[in-house]
Design an enzyme around this catalytic site. Sequence first.
Site, PDB file in Angstrom:
ATOM      1  N   LYS A 141       1.138  -1.058  -0.335  1.00 50.64           N
ATOM      2  CA  LYS A 141       0.191  -0.147   0.262  1.00 50.64           C
ATOM      3  C   LYS A 141       0.659   1.412  -0.117  1.00 50.64           C
ATOM      4  O   LYS A 141       1.392   1.224   0.673  1.00 50.64           O
ATOM      5  CB  LYS A 141      -0.679   0.227   1.343  1.00 50.64           C
ATOM      6  N   GLN A 194       7.452   3.536   3.933  1.00 45.64           N
ATOM      7  CA  GLN A 194       5.697   3.366   4.054  1.00 45.64           C
ATOM      8  C   GLN A 194       6.003   2.525   4.455  1.00 45.64           C
ATOM      9  O   GLN A 194       4.714   1.643   5.219  1.00 45.64           O
ATOM     10  CB  GLN A 194       5.244   3.707   2.750  1.00 45.64           C
ATOM     11  N   LYS A 239       5.143   3.989   8.317  1.00 42.23           N
ATOM     12  CA  LYS A 239       4.140   4.143   8.765  1.00 42.23           C
ATOM     13  C   LYS A 239       3.494   3.120   8.937  1.00 42.23           C
ATOM     14  O   LYS A 239       2.366   3.635   9.379  1.00 42.23           O
ATOM     15  CB  LYS A 239       4.274   5.384   7.170  1.00 42.23           C
ATOM     16  N   LYS A 282       5.057   1.612  -3.369  1.00 42.23           N
ATOM     17  CA  LYS A 282       5.261   3.204  -4.258  1.00 42.23           C
ATOM     18  C   LYS A 282       5.794   2.438  -5.182  1.00 42.23           C
ATOM     19  O   LYS A 282       6.465   1.393  -5.663  1.00 42.23           O
ATOM     20  CB  LYS A 282       6.602   3.888  -2.621  1.00 42.23           C
ATOM     21  N   GLY A 304      -2.152   7.951  -4.549  1.00 43.99           N
ATOM     22  CA  GLY A 304      -2.360   9.914  -4.657  1.00 43.99           C
ATOM     23  C   GLY A 304      -1.062   9.811  -3.747  1.00 43.99           C
ATOM     24  O   GLY A 304      -0.233   9.199  -3.032  1.00 43.99           O
ATOM     25  N   ASP A 305      -0.054  10.649  -5.104  1.00 46.99           N
ATOM     26  CA  ASP A 305       1.738  11.029  -3.953  1.00 46.99           C
ATOM     27  C   ASP A 305       1.085  12.218  -4.639  1.00 46.99           C
ATOM     28  O   ASP A 305       0.412  12.998  -5.366  1.00 46.99           O
ATOM     29  CB  ASP A 305       2.281  10.281  -4.179  1.00 46.99           C
ATOM     30  N   THR A 363      -4.677  13.800   5.110  1.00 50.05           N
ATOM     31  CA  THR A 363      -2.525  13.798   5.189  1.00 50.05           C
ATOM     32  C   THR A 363      -2.987  15.095   5.748  1.00 50.05           C
ATOM     33  O   THR A 363      -1.792  15.329   7.266  1.00 50.05           O
ATOM     34  CB  THR A 363      -2.193  13.555   4.261  1.00 50.05           C
ATOM     35  N   ASN A 410      -1.993  18.679  -1.821  1.00 45.96           N
ATOM     36  CA  ASN A 410      -3.361  18.502  -1.211  1.00 45.96           C
ATOM     37  C   ASN A 410      -2.880  17.821   0.085  1.00 45.96           C
ATOM     38  O   ASN A 410      -4.024  18.681   0.964  1.00 45.96           O
ATOM     39  CB  ASN A 410      -3.537  16.727  -1.805  1.00 45.96           C
ATOM     40  N   SER A 464      -7.065   5.883   3.814  1.00 48.70           N
ATOM     41  CA  SER A 464      -6.857   4.891   2.950  1.00 48.70           C
ATOM     42  C   SER A 464      -7.743   3.468   3.108  1.00 48.70           C
ATOM     43  O   SER A 464      -8.071   3.242   2.177  1.00 48.70           O
ATOM     44  CB  SER A 464      -5.268   4.650   2.419  1.00 48.70           C
TER      45      SER A 464
HETATM   46  P1  NDP Z   1       0.995  17.249  -3.942  1.00 50.77           P
HETATM   47  O1  NDP Z   1       1.193  17.117  -5.746  1.00 50.77           O
HETATM   48  O2  NDP Z   1      -0.748  17.856  -4.153  1.00 50.77           O
HETATM   49  O3  NDP Z   1       1.816  18.903  -3.916  1.00 50.77           O
HETATM   50  C1  NDP Z   1       2.708  18.772  -3.754  1.00 50.77           C
HETATM   51  C2  NDP Z   1       3.114  20.001  -3.473  1.00 50.77           C
HETATM   52  O4  NDP Z   1       5.054  20.686  -3.039  1.00 50.77           O
HETATM   53  C3  NDP Z   1       3.118  21.332  -4.406  1.00 50.77           C
HETATM   54  O5  NDP Z   1       3.052  22.874  -3.773  1.00 50.77           O
HETATM   55  C4  NDP Z   1       4.010  21.482  -5.223  1.00 50.77           C
HETATM   56  O6  NDP Z   1       4.689  22.797  -6.119  1.00 50.77           O
HETATM   57  C5  NDP Z   1       5.559  21.352  -3.906  1.00 50.77           C
HETATM   58  N1  NDP Z   1       6.620  20.257  -4.397  1.00 50.77           N
HETATM   59  C6  NDP Z   1       6.705  19.675  -4.866  1.00 50.77           C
HETATM   60  N2  NDP Z   1       7.943  19.204  -5.204  1.00 50.77           N
HETATM   61  C7  NDP Z   1       8.746  19.867  -5.076  1.00 50.77           C
HETATM   62  C8  NDP Z   1      10.329  20.212  -4.843  1.00 50.77           C
HETATM   63  N3  NDP Z   1      10.957  19.783  -5.784  1.00 50.77           N
HETATM   64  N4  NDP Z   1      10.827  21.867  -4.580  1.00 50.77           N
HETATM   65  C9  NDP Z   1       9.695  22.439  -3.992  1.00 50.77           C
HETATM   66  N5  NDP Z   1       7.887  22.257  -4.296  1.00 50.77           N
HETATM   67  C10 NDP Z   1       7.718  21.005  -4.506  1.00 50.77           C
HETATM   68  O7  NDP Z   1       1.931  16.531  -3.554  1.00 50.77           O
HETATM   69  P2  NDP Z   1       0.919  15.639  -1.740  1.00 50.77           P
HETATM   70  O8  NDP Z   1       0.594  17.405  -1.006  1.00 50.77           O
HETATM   71  O9  NDP Z   1      -0.281  14.722  -2.093  1.00 50.77           O
HETATM   72  O10 NDP Z   1       2.694  15.653  -0.879  1.00 50.77           O
HETATM   73  C11 NDP Z   1       2.830  16.389  -0.387  1.00 50.77           C
HETATM   74  C12 NDP Z   1       3.584  16.059  -0.091  1.00 50.77           C
HETATM   75  O11 NDP Z   1       3.728  14.437   1.235  1.00 50.77           O
HETATM   76  C13 NDP Z   1       4.663  14.516  -0.529  1.00 50.77           C
HETATM   77  O12 NDP Z   1       6.145  14.605   0.307  1.00 50.77           O
HETATM   78  C14 NDP Z   1       4.167  13.743  -0.117  1.00 50.77           C
HETATM   79  O13 NDP Z   1       5.226  12.474  -0.782  1.00 50.77           O
HETATM   80  C15 NDP Z   1       3.396  13.362   0.916  1.00 50.77           C
HETATM   81  N6  NDP Z   1       2.361  12.630   1.486  1.00 50.77           N
HETATM   82  C16 NDP Z   1       1.755  12.548   0.903  1.00 50.77           C
HETATM   83  C17 NDP Z   1       0.483  11.485   1.009  1.00 50.77           C
HETATM   84  C18 NDP Z   1      -0.703  12.245   0.555  1.00 50.77           C
HETATM   85  O14 NDP Z   1      -1.734  11.327   1.297  1.00 50.77           O
HETATM   86  N7  NDP Z   1      -1.381  13.197  -0.654  1.00 50.77           N
HETATM   87  C19 NDP Z   1       0.611  11.195   2.319  1.00 50.77           C
HETATM   88  C20 NDP Z   1       2.043  11.315   3.122  1.00 50.77           C
HETATM   89  C21 NDP Z   1       2.858  11.655   2.987  1.00 50.77           C
HETATM   90  P3  NDP Z   1       4.847  23.063  -6.651  1.00 50.77           P
HETATM   91  O15 NDP Z   1       3.464  22.838  -7.395  1.00 50.77           O
HETATM   92  O16 NDP Z   1       5.316  24.096  -7.448  1.00 50.77           O
HETATM   93  O17 NDP Z   1       5.087  21.330  -7.976  1.00 50.77           O
HETATM   94  O1  2IT Z   2       3.202   8.520   1.099  1.00 50.60           O
HETATM   95  C1  2IT Z   2       2.153   8.539   2.128  1.00 50.60           C
HETATM   96  O2  2IT Z   2       1.425   7.917   3.044  1.00 50.60           O
HETATM   97  C2  2IT Z   2       0.756   8.665   0.118  1.00 50.60           C
HETATM   98  N1  2IT Z   2       1.408   9.337  -0.506  1.00 50.60           N
HETATM   99  C3  2IT Z   2      -0.501   8.373   1.001  1.00 50.60           C
HETATM  100  C4  2IT Z   2      -0.660   6.326   0.519  1.00 50.60           C
HETATM  101  C5  2IT Z   2      -1.995   6.265   0.809  1.00 50.60           C
HETATM  102  O3  2IT Z   2      -1.856   4.503  -0.057  1.00 50.60           O
HETATM  103  O4  2IT Z   2      -2.492   6.408   0.750  1.00 50.60           O
END
Ligand code: NDP
Ligand code: 2IT
Length: 446
Positions: free
Chosen positions: A91, A112, A115, A127, A166-167, A211, A242, A378
């Site tokens: 997952k 992961q 976690k 992943k 998603g991520d 998240t 997100n 999830s």
């Molecule tokens: P999104 O794609 O929705 O948003 C990512 C954000 O981070 C955007 O504002 C983006 O800016 C910025 N960003 C991404 N890469 C870079 C980079 N290399 N340098 C600077 N800014 C960057 O992703 P999420 O919000 O889903 O994910 C954010 C973090 O949270 C990640 O580390 C992800 O692994 C983690 N995460 C996500 C989960 C989820 O459920 N979605 C769960 C647990 C952890 P820009 O648009 O300009 O690229």
């Molecule tokens: O980093 C993470 O925990 C995620 N991107 C969410 C993973 C999931 O299966 O909901």
Amino acid sequence: MSEDKATQVYDTVVARNPGETEFHQATKEVLACIPPVLAKHPELAEHKVLERLCEPERQIIFRVPWTDDRGEIQINRGFRVEFNSALGPYKGGLRFHPSVNLGIVKFLGFEQTFKNALTGMPIGGGKGGSDFDPKGRSDDEIMRFCQSFMTELYRHIGEYTDVPAGDIGVGTREIGYLFGQYKRITNRYESGVLTGKGLNWGGALVRTEATGYGAVFFTQEMLRARGDSLDGKTCVVSGSGNVAIFAIEKIRQLGGTVVACSDSGGFVHDPTGIDLDLLKQVKLVERGRMADYAARKPGSVHSTTGRIWDIACQVALPCATQNELDGSDAKTLVDNGVVAVAEGANMPSTPEAVEVFLQAGIAFGPGKAANAGGVATSALEMQQNASRDSWSFEHTETRLGKIMASIHDECLAAAEEYGAPGNYVTGANISGFQRVSQAMVALGLV
Ligand code: NDP
Ligand code: 2IT
């Protein structure tokens, strides 16, 4: 002896996975916390649990050909690393970003695994993703890419096998195109094969918010343990995707004020507080940039130089990407009086930054604990799919709150038991490790 073992395993990881620096970084931190557990449970070393944990069960790399809107053929690379299935089906999310490579996917899959173990739910770790860059692509291009990606991925996943979500760069729109193609190829409406689905086609309430909300619940728990709360606190949240958006929403609900957020084009300082409705309009509806937000919000300032972490705050939530907060940023935050830092992103703080936070004695919540609310919800989506049921927002959010509180308490208890009171890094790594390693031993040599 146990320390030698952990060092030896780390050296082998580096030798066997050359150039995968993020993967090395993630394994090093976990391995450094494990020796006291091995000293207490020597059978884990005999079963070569550490060596097995650092070697993914399966790594899939594939070609993703697709045609852009000009009719030109594009080739990307797709990945799915199925890391560990001792506790349940693999997952973990899919990331679409040009920086994606095998080492990044392996670090994310490794994190992961721990976690997911920490959530206490029946989910293994995995992943995936692609070096595809969704920025500037039309809906049609995103759809064609997702369809091509799934045309290979479908043979490796399933509700009892591997359940992506998603991520970065993958949200409900992409999950929709991926699910549609999976359904078409397999002729099965197998809701539980993907999570993060839309609400009218198998998705679950609160998954979108989970998240960010979860990271704030975790922060609130850390503050509560110190007799404090978020109420009245000035906060900085990096990112504006997100995780960041819903972290900002929950901070506001709990009485805090978020004065800055960012994207890869810079950060916005908005001293009276980020306007959440405008942020959602710019980012979620228009898929715009933070510069567009600043242009429409009087009093806010957009910067393309300097660091978001220079803005004084009491609570900081890095919610963008790995290694976005370094040792010098951490010193600035501590000098400016930060009391709590919780990682909404995966591994956003460099090892030097983590060290600064731990030395300063502030409340520091590592990603594998603080951002576990997303994957935990999830797992709740999978439960709802399996029972063909859907729960209310309030019920699901209450469950999320309880899960985050229990992860918090478990981390604190493990840290205390192993002589590192208040250290959530040690606590999270030990607690996650114990749960997954016990299952690995029970399942025999696989
Ligand atoms: P999104 O794609 O929705 O948003 C990512 C954000 O981070 C955007 O504002 C983006 O800016 C910025 N960003 C991404 N890469 C870079 C980079 N290399 N340098 C600077 N800014 C960057 O992703 P999420 O919000 O889903 O994910 C954010 C973090 O949270 C990640 O580390 C992800 O692994 C983690 N995460 C996500 C989960 C989820 O459920 N979605 C769960 C647990 C952890 P820009 O648009 O300009 O690229
Ligand atoms: O980093 C993470 O925990 C995620 N991107 C969410 C993973 C999931 O299966 O909901």
